[in-house]
Design a protein around this motif. Structure first.
Motif, PDB file in Angstrom:
ATOM      1  N   ASN A 162      -7.435  10.403 -22.504  1.00 51.34           N
ATOM      2  CA  ASN A 162      -6.268  10.056 -21.723  1.00 51.34           C
ATOM      3  C   ASN A 162      -6.364   8.616 -21.241  1.00 51.34           C
ATOM      4  O   ASN A 162      -7.460   8.066 -21.105  1.00 51.34           O
ATOM      5  CB  ASN A 162      -6.137  10.989 -20.515  1.00 51.34           C
ATOM      6  N   PRO A 163      -5.216   7.994 -20.960  1.00 55.90           N
ATOM      7  CA  PRO A 163      -5.244   6.654 -20.385  1.00 55.90           C
ATOM      8  C   PRO A 163      -5.865   6.687 -18.994  1.00 55.90           C
ATOM      9  O   PRO A 163      -6.033   7.766 -18.406  1.00 55.90           O
ATOM     10  CB  PRO A 163      -3.756   6.271 -20.317  1.00 55.90           C
ATOM     11  N   PRO A 164      -6.183   5.523 -18.456  1.00 55.68           N
ATOM     12  CA  PRO A 164      -6.700   5.484 -17.089  1.00 55.68           C
ATOM     13  C   PRO A 164      -5.755   6.175 -16.116  1.00 55.68           C
ATOM     14  O   PRO A 164      -4.531   6.208 -16.327  1.00 55.68           O
ATOM     15  CB  PRO A 164      -6.799   3.977 -16.803  1.00 55.68           C
ATOM     16  N   ALA A 165      -6.323   6.696 -15.022  1.00 57.81           N
ATOM     17  CA  ALA A 165      -5.537   7.494 -14.087  1.00 57.81           C
ATOM     18  C   ALA A 165      -4.353   6.721 -13.527  1.00 57.81           C
ATOM     19  O   ALA A 165      -3.282   7.288 -13.285  1.00 57.81           O
ATOM     20  CB  ALA A 165      -6.442   7.980 -12.948  1.00 57.81           C
ATOM     21  N   ASP A 166      -4.496   5.386 -13.359  1.00 57.46           N
ATOM     22  CA  ASP A 166      -3.401   4.626 -12.763  1.00 57.46           C
ATOM     23  C   ASP A 166      -2.219   4.443 -13.709  1.00 57.46           C
ATOM     24  O   ASP A 166      -1.145   3.997 -13.312  1.00 57.46           O
ATOM     25  CB  ASP A 166      -3.894   3.263 -12.259  1.00 57.46           C
ATOM     26  N   GLN A 167      -2.431   4.781 -15.012  1.00 55.15           N
ATOM     27  CA  GLN A 167      -1.323   4.708 -15.963  1.00 55.15           C
ATOM     28  C   GLN A 167      -0.638   6.051 -16.176  1.00 55.15           C
ATOM     29  O   GLN A 167       0.484   6.119 -16.664  1.00 55.15           O
ATOM     30  CB  GLN A 167      -1.819   4.210 -17.326  1.00 55.15           C
ATOM     31  N   THR A 196      -2.591  12.225 -32.993  1.00 56.98           N
ATOM     32  CA  THR A 196      -4.002  12.115 -32.601  1.00 56.98           C
ATOM     33  C   THR A 196      -4.589  10.745 -32.905  1.00 56.98           C
ATOM     34  O   THR A 196      -5.686  10.426 -32.440  1.00 56.98           O
ATOM     35  CB  THR A 196      -4.836  13.195 -33.321  1.00 56.98           C
ATOM     36  N   ASP A 197      -3.882   9.930 -33.699  1.00 60.11           N
ATOM     37  CA  ASP A 197      -4.379   8.585 -34.009  1.00 60.11           C
ATOM     38  C   ASP A 197      -4.074   7.578 -32.899  1.00 60.11           C
ATOM     39  O   ASP A 197      -4.608   6.470 -32.917  1.00 60.11           O
ATOM     40  CB  ASP A 197      -3.743   8.069 -35.313  1.00 60.11           C
ATOM     41  N   ILE A 198      -3.210   7.946 -31.962  1.00 59.79           N
ATOM     42  CA  ILE A 198      -2.841   7.003 -30.904  1.00 59.79           C
ATOM     43  C   ILE A 198      -4.020   6.807 -29.963  1.00 59.79           C
ATOM     44  O   ILE A 198      -4.591   7.772 -29.451  1.00 59.79           O
ATOM     45  CB  ILE A 198      -1.622   7.511 -30.107  1.00 59.79           C
ATOM     46  N   ARG A 199      -4.385   5.556 -29.727  1.00 56.89           N
ATOM     47  CA  ARG A 199      -5.492   5.242 -28.822  1.00 56.89           C
ATOM     48  C   ARG A 199      -4.915   4.856 -27.466  1.00 56.89           C
ATOM     49  O   ARG A 199      -4.010   4.013 -27.373  1.00 56.89           O
ATOM     50  CB  ARG A 199      -6.333   4.113 -29.410  1.00 56.89           C
ATOM     51  N   PRO A 200      -5.415   5.467 -26.397  1.00 58.44           N
ATOM     52  CA  PRO A 200      -4.850   5.231 -25.069  1.00 58.44           C
ATOM     53  C   PRO A 200      -4.784   3.762 -24.678  1.00 58.44           C
ATOM     54  O   PRO A 200      -3.831   3.331 -24.023  1.00 58.44           O
ATOM     55  CB  PRO A 200      -5.786   6.017 -24.147  1.00 58.44           C
ATOM     56  N   GLU A 201      -5.771   2.971 -25.112  1.00 59.22           N
ATOM     57  CA  GLU A 201      -5.779   1.568 -24.709  1.00 59.22           C
ATOM     58  C   GLU A 201      -4.608   0.779 -25.290  1.00 59.22           C
ATOM     59  O   GLU A 201      -4.257  -0.289 -24.791  1.00 59.22           O
ATOM     60  CB  GLU A 201      -7.104   0.890 -25.092  1.00 59.22           C
ATOM     61  N   VAL A 250       6.154  11.803 -29.876  1.00 62.07           N
ATOM     62  CA  VAL A 250       6.872  11.736 -28.599  1.00 62.07           C
ATOM     63  C   VAL A 250       6.258  12.712 -27.595  1.00 62.07           C
ATOM     64  O   VAL A 250       6.057  12.378 -26.419  1.00 62.07           O
ATOM     65  CB  VAL A 250       8.373  12.027 -28.799  1.00 62.07           C
ATOM     66  N   ASP A 251       5.943  13.912 -28.055  1.00 65.29           N
ATOM     67  CA  ASP A 251       5.338  14.916 -27.168  1.00 65.29           C
ATOM     68  C   ASP A 251       3.985  14.436 -26.649  1.00 65.29           C
ATOM     69  O   ASP A 251       3.637  14.668 -25.486  1.00 65.29           O
ATOM     70  CB  ASP A 251       5.178  16.240 -27.903  1.00 65.29           C
ATOM     71  N   ARG A 252       3.209  13.768 -27.512  1.00 66.12           N
ATOM     72  CA  ARG A 252       1.906  13.270 -27.074  1.00 66.12           C
ATOM     73  C   ARG A 252       2.065  12.182 -26.015  1.00 66.12           C
ATOM     74  O   ARG A 252       1.366  12.163 -24.986  1.00 66.12           O
ATOM     75  CB  ARG A 252       1.120  12.723 -28.273  1.00 66.12           C
ATOM     76  N   LEU A 253       3.000  11.267 -26.237  1.00 62.46           N
ATOM     77  CA  LEU A 253       3.262  10.217 -25.253  1.00 62.46           C
ATOM     78  C   LEU A 253       3.731  10.820 -23.928  1.00 62.46           C
ATOM     79  O   LEU A 253       3.382  10.325 -22.840  1.00 62.46           O
ATOM     80  CB  LEU A 253       4.304   9.234 -25.790  1.00 62.46           C
ATOM     81  N   ALA A 254       4.508  11.912 -24.015  1.00 62.53           N
ATOM     82  CA  ALA A 254       5.029  12.560 -22.807  1.00 62.53           C
ATOM     83  C   ALA A 254       3.930  13.268 -22.014  1.00 62.53           C
ATOM     84  O   ALA A 254       4.116  13.551 -20.823  1.00 62.53           O
ATOM     85  CB  ALA A 254       6.126  13.550 -23.184  1.00 62.53           C
ATOM     86  N   GLU A 255       2.794  13.564 -22.653  1.00 64.03           N
ATOM     87  CA  GLU A 255       1.670  14.128 -21.918  1.00 64.03           C
ATOM     88  C   GLU A 255       1.045  13.088 -20.988  1.00 64.03           C
ATOM     89  O   GLU A 255       0.410  13.434 -19.984  1.00 64.03           O
ATOM     90  CB  GLU A 255       0.605  14.636 -22.897  1.00 64.03           C
ATOM     91  N   TRP A 256       1.202  11.819 -21.356  1.00 61.91           N
ATOM     92  CA  TRP A 256       0.575  10.732 -20.619  1.00 61.91           C
ATOM     93  C   TRP A 256       1.528  10.040 -19.646  1.00 61.91           C
ATOM     94  O   TRP A 256       1.118   9.582 -18.589  1.00 61.91           O
ATOM     95  CB  TRP A 256       0.030   9.684 -21.583  1.00 61.91           C
ATOM     96  N   ARG A 257       2.794   9.906 -20.062  1.00 65.94           N
ATOM     97  CA  ARG A 257       3.738   9.080 -19.307  1.00 65.94           C
ATOM     98  C   ARG A 257       5.058   9.831 -19.132  1.00 65.94           C
ATOM     99  O   ARG A 257       5.331  10.812 -19.822  1.00 65.94           O
ATOM    100  CB  ARG A 257       3.986   7.755 -20.057  1.00 65.94           C
ATOM    101  N   GLU A 258       5.897   9.343 -18.212  1.00 68.65           N
ATOM    102  CA  GLU A 258       7.247   9.885 -18.042  1.00 68.65           C
ATOM    103  C   GLU A 258       8.144   9.213 -19.079  1.00 68.65           C
ATOM    104  O   GLU A 258       8.586   8.081 -18.900  1.00 68.65           O
ATOM    105  CB  GLU A 258       7.756   9.610 -16.626  1.00 68.65           C
ATOM    106  N   VAL A 259       8.392   9.929 -20.175  1.00 73.16           N
ATOM    107  CA  VAL A 259       9.075   9.342 -21.320  1.00 73.16           C
ATOM    108  C   VAL A 259      10.592   9.435 -21.180  1.00 73.16           C
ATOM    109  O   VAL A 259      11.141  10.484 -20.825  1.00 73.16           O
ATOM    110  CB  VAL A 259       8.627  10.037 -22.621  1.00 73.16           C
ATOM    111  N   GLU A 260      11.235   8.321 -21.489  1.00 73.99           N
ATOM    112  CA  GLU A 260      12.693   8.287 -21.605  1.00 73.99           C
ATOM    113  C   GLU A 260      13.023   7.823 -23.022  1.00 73.99           C
ATOM    114  O   GLU A 260      12.682   6.710 -23.411  1.00 73.99           O
ATOM    115  CB  GLU A 260      13.298   7.340 -20.574  1.00 73.99           C
ATOM    116  N   GLU A 261      13.653   8.693 -23.802  1.00 72.85           N
ATOM    117  CA  GLU A 261      13.935   8.408 -25.217  1.00 72.85           C
ATOM    118  C   GLU A 261      15.303   7.764 -25.409  1.00 72.85           C
ATOM    119  O   GLU A 261      16.272   8.139 -24.764  1.00 72.85           O
ATOM    120  CB  GLU A 261      13.941   9.706 -26.033  1.00 72.85           C
ATOM    121  N   HIS A 262      15.362   6.823 -26.338  1.00 72.76           N
ATOM    122  CA  HIS A 262      16.632   6.248 -26.784  1.00 72.76           C
ATOM    123  C   HIS A 262      16.564   6.085 -28.295  1.00 72.76           C
ATOM    124  O   HIS A 262      15.591   5.528 -28.810  1.00 72.76           O
ATOM    125  CB  HIS A 262      16.890   4.885 -26.135  1.00 72.76           C
TER     126      HIS A 262
END
Length: 324
Positions: A7-12, A263-268, A293-305
């Motif tokens: 996961n990304p750092p807690a502050d992200q 799974t290839d996306i690296r948090p950094e 998109v689902d993986r990104l949404a696990e980490w961040r509040e995603v807004e899709e366009h």
């Protein structure tokens, strides 16, 4: 295997993230047709059905077809005498179907019709007495297939403007040029311009050989990349059209990465990123887009366009053996 997800750092975590999804993206008509040919062949003939080369360059698609009863091989001599065989969407040298016919194999041609059009153009140029300069990538299956449509020595491959400068032909030689269908639109235009400058009488196709899907996906990336901090392109490392999408994004000045799965996306990669652009090569299914998109949404509040740059309605007919 992929490294364990981090996961990304807690502050992200849970910070806002805008995701700009390119349209068109993913499967094109030629890929849809090729996959359907394999699936219908399995239904018609029963498993296993052999496929010469990956039907399309995507591991997810290939594995799904394997699970249904497809067996992938690289050469025709790996196909048993009593088994049906499908030729991949990239096209094959003319000698391959001739050998399949000689052996009495039941074969189906899943070559993209837009690639087949280039094959016919090559034959016509040779019949007209011209030598062909073919713009493409060394070793790519589509290039091998196209060069295999004409006699040895009648076609010369170039990749770059520098290659054009090294061509040995006299200016008055009868020449024609053709291109691989999955190239960079911008790079190819430079090579074509160099050819026309050096050989003013060179003959080209009436319409661009780079296929509509490749052109449309590159244009769609050009639309999302300038507003993105990062562009993710879903595709295989051996997929020419997917690699070109990464190049297009980077030329827009945007960081870009080719990924096969979420799974290839690296948090950094997401450090300091507020907007992610997302697209998929012509061999990548939409389910992988949703997975990312689902993986990104696990980490961040995603807004899709979704940004639509073109509408695609192309459909290609199936081989007659599978119709009816």
């Amino acid at each position: 295997m992929n490294a364990p997800l981090q996961n990304p750092p807690a502050d992200q975590m849970r910070q806002p993230l805008t995701v700009l999804i390119a349209a068109p993206r993913g499967f094109c008509a030629g890929v849809d047709r090729a996959i359907e040919i394999v699936e219908r062949a399995i239904d018609r003939y029963g498993a296993p059905v052999y496929v010469r080369h990956e039907i399309v360059h995507n591991r997810f698609v290939v594995d799904a077809l394997k699970a249904k009863g497809a067996i992938f091989v690289e050469e025709l001599d790996e196909v048993p005498d009593d088994a049906p065989v499908v030729f991949s969407a990239h096209g094959v040298p003319k000698a391959v179907p001739l050998e399949a016919t000689r052996r009495g194999l039941e074969w189906l041609d899943a070559t993209c019709p837009l690639v087949s059009k280039v094959h016919r153009q090559a034959e016509r140029q040779i019949e007209s007495g011209r030598h062909i300069v073919f713009i493409g990538h060394v070793g790519h299956p589509e290039v091998i297939g196209t060069m295999g449509q004409v006699p040895d020595g009648s076609i010369t491959l170039v990749e770059t403007v520098e290659d054009v400068a090294d061509l040995p032909f006299p200016q008055d030689m009868a020449l024609a040029f053709l291109t691989q269908t999955t190239l960079s639109v911008d790079d190819t235009a430079k090579v074509v311009a160099a050819l026309k400058e050096r050989y003013p009488h060179i003959v080209g196709p009436k319409a661009e050989d780079i296929c509509y899907a490749t052109s449309n996906r590159q244009a769609a990336v050009k639309q999302i990349a300038p507003d993105s901090d990062l562009v993710l392109v879903i595709g295989a490392p051996n997929s020419s059209n997917s690699l070109r999408l990464v190049e297009v994004a980077k030329r827009c000045g945007t960081d870009a990465h080719l990924i096969q799965r979420a799974t290839d996306i690296r948090p950094e990669w997401l450090d300091g990123v507020g907007t992610v652009g997302l697209t998929a090569g012509a061999s990548a299914p939409e389910t992988l887009v949703r997975e990312v998109v689902d993986r990104l949404a696990e980490w961040r509040e995603v807004e899709e366009h979704t940004l639509v740059s073109a509408e695609e309605k192309m459909v290609f007919k199936l081989p007659r053996q599978l119709v009816g």
